[in-house]
Design a protein around this motif. Structure first.
Motif, PDB file in Angstrom:
ATOM      1  N   ILE A  77      18.593  86.848 -26.885  1.00 36.76           N
ATOM      2  CA  ILE A  77      19.279  85.332 -27.073  1.00 36.76           C
ATOM      3  C   ILE A  77      20.588  85.816 -26.364  1.00 36.76           C
ATOM      4  N   THR A  99      24.226  80.775 -27.005  1.00 40.59           N
ATOM      5  CA  THR A  99      22.984  79.767 -27.014  1.00 40.59           C
ATOM      6  C   THR A  99      23.028  78.946 -28.205  1.00 40.59           C
ATOM      7  N   LEU A 134      20.712  76.972 -30.587  1.00 43.52           N
ATOM      8  CA  LEU A 134      19.352  76.635 -30.820  1.00 43.52           C
ATOM      9  C   LEU A 134      19.257  75.549 -31.948  1.00 43.52           C
ATOM     10  N   VAL A 153      11.648  80.727 -30.825  1.00 46.03           N
ATOM     11  CA  VAL A 153      11.889  81.608 -29.748  1.00 46.03           C
ATOM     12  C   VAL A 153      10.858  82.645 -30.105  1.00 46.03           C
ATOM     13  N   THR A 178      16.635  83.929 -23.858  1.00 39.26           N
ATOM     14  CA  THR A 178      17.259  82.556 -23.401  1.00 39.26           C
ATOM     15  C   THR A 178      18.597  82.900 -22.594  1.00 39.26           C
ATOM     16  N   SER A 189      22.819  78.229 -22.856  1.00 41.24           N
ATOM     17  CA  SER A 189      21.431  77.412 -22.847  1.00 41.24           C
ATOM     18  C   SER A 189      21.888  76.576 -24.383  1.00 41.24           C
ATOM     19  N   ILE A 218      18.795  75.017 -26.494  1.00 48.07           N
ATOM     20  CA  ILE A 218      17.178  75.209 -26.591  1.00 48.07           C
ATOM     21  C   ILE A 218      16.802  74.307 -27.636  1.00 48.07           C
ATOM     22  N   VAL A 277       9.890  78.277 -27.348  1.00 46.82           N
ATOM     23  CA  VAL A 277      10.097  79.222 -25.914  1.00 46.82           C
ATOM     24  C   VAL A 277       8.805  80.226 -26.384  1.00 46.82           C
ATOM     25  N   ALA A 311      14.033  80.859 -21.216  1.00 43.48           N
ATOM     26  CA  ALA A 311      14.352  79.586 -21.184  1.00 43.48           C
ATOM     27  C   ALA A 311      15.951  79.601 -20.824  1.00 43.48           C
TER      28      ALA A 311
END
Length: 447
Positions: free
Chosen positions: A386, A390, A392, A398, A404, A408, A410, A414, A420
């Motif tokens: 990760i 990130t 989530l 994931v 990731t 990001s 998310i 994923v 991702a």
């Protein structure tokens, strides 16, 4: 422990006015739990058939706390506080049909030891009172003992000068057979200076029936009662000193013992290492060989062998760390399972999540688990990576060995092995940064 059945009555009806608090006295915290929790834990060491708590002042709050601490305990109400004998009389309905020994404890006397309770429950006398030799007997009730056993208990306010010179004092804790209790408790009178029904008068009543009364003694520190904030602070210090000593004697390394704070139920295995300024809230288990680095706060969590936590980490209820997990600085974990070998180095929040083995969680990762109404779970597979920063957005999964990209957000699952990336496209505006800063500086200089 005695061969006969045991019932324990815990008296917890007093207001505790000297605490200067709206909170019932027995609900003030000691060792991370309401002080009545210590009496309940001691009671359970006897494996009793029944535990009965007598509540009065703040009965609703006391009942809720007892239900959390010991769901099997019964609660009875003493609507008027007319003395300890009157309080125990309120338990007769609950004790109906019980044949065995009844032990009376106090919710504000937290340090009665298991060995002492075993001696009380196993003593053959008809009535057994717990006494102690006091350095300064003060206003304690006195135990008058002869070669025929315990003759009587005299409250300080009712004692003459000779009786007040006796150093053997009454703790208030008592054990007697249930049938004898039912026979005598209804005969108690209140012809005394306070106009109260004293439980201690059962001794004299038992003697008139030809029954034997006797004394079991313990160290004075076991009988420490708590009536003021100052006494509560002293009790906390005594509890922590004992908990630290026990941890060291059981093979736990405390780098700076005086800065580590334990709860009543803290369990730490041998060869664990605890750094300075660590606070254990209720419900923490640390397995052998784990290490807690400085300035961590842990509550309601389990840490497996080989794991390291901290410094400056917070583990909240439901955090489960597998073997060789690493949780670093400024990481918070709540209601989440981290499988073996997971690494969460720094600046991360994991809530309502399951992290698969040997995954790496980058700095600044957040499981966005709350939508304002409901909590949602995040699932991360084994050996996932990760990227830093990130977000989530749960519910989301994931997959195993998925990645990731840093920065990001998310919002969709994923699949295993995928990369991702969920971030805005970067654009560079030629020389705009320089011109913007120049304009801002000029504005500052003019202003």
């Amino acid at each position: 422990m005695a061969d006969s059945a045991i019932a324990v009555v815990v008296l917890a009806a007093g207001q505790g006015s000297r605490m200067q608090s709206d909170l019932p006295k027995v609900l003030h915290r000691l060792g991370g739990v309401p002080m009545i929790g210590h009496a309940l834990a001691a009671a359970r060491s006897l494996e009793p058939e029944q535990v009965i708590v007598v509540a009065g002042h703040g009965a609703q709050a006391v009942g809720k706390a007892v239900a959390r601490l010991d769901p099997d305990a019964a609660i009875v109400l003493q609507s008027e506080q007319l003395g300890t004998g009157h309080a125990v009389r309120q338990t007769l309905t609950e004790l109906e049909g019980f044949e065995g020994k009844v032990i009376v404890l106090y919710g504000d006397t937290p340090f009665i030891g298991e060995d002492t309770l075993a001696a009380l429950s196993g003593h053959p006398a008809d009535v057994v009172v717990l006494g102690f030799e006091a350095e300064e007997p003060g206003r304690y009730g006195r135990l008058v003992v002869t070669d025929r056993g315990l003759e009587r208990i005299v409250e300080f306010k009712d004692a003459d000068a000779a009786t007040r010179r006796i150093a053997l004092c009454n703790s208030g804790v008592m054990a007697l057979e249930a049938g004898l209790l039912r026979q005598l408790i209804v005969r108690l009178g209140n012809d005394n200076a306070a106009g109260e029904y004293y439980l201690t008068d059962l001794v004299a009543l038992a003697r008139t029936e030809g029954r034997r009364a006797d004394v079991v003694t313990c160290d004075e520190e076991e009988t420490l009662g708590i009536n003021t904030r100052a006494e509560l602070a002293a009790a906390e210090a005594a509890f922590q000193a004992r908990a630290r000593r026990d941890a060291l004697e059981n093979g736990v390394t405390l780098i700076d013992p005086g800065t580590v704070w334990f709860s009543l139920d803290t369990a730490i295995g041998r060869d664990a290492i605890i750094g300075p300024n660590v606070v254990f809230g209720p419900g923490v288990t640390v397995e052998s060989g784990a290490e807690i680095l400085p300035f961590c706060h842990l509550e309601g969590c389990h840490i497996s062998s080989g794991a390291t936590v901290g410094p400056f980490a917070r583990l909240r209820p439901g955090a489960e760390l597998g073997g060789d997990v690493h949780v670093g600085n400024f990481v918070e974990i709540k209601n989440s399972v981290l499988d073996e070998g997971v690494k969460v180095g720094h600046l991360t929040y994991l809530g309502d999540a399951h992290i698969g083995e040997h995954s790496n969680i980058g700095a600044g990762t957040v499981t966005c688990n709350y939508d304002g109404v409901m909590k949602h779970r995040t699932e991360i597979g084994a050996r996932a990576f990760i990227g830093s920063d990130t977000m989530l957005v749960a519910p989301v999964r994931v997959g195993h060995e998925a990645v990731t990209g840093s920065g990001s957000v998310i919002t969709r699952d994923v699949p295993d092995g995928d990369l991702a990336i969920g971030r805005a496209r970067q654009e560079n505006k030629a020389r705009l940064g320089l011109r913007l800063m120049q304009a801002l500086r000029l504005k500052k200089d003019k202003g």
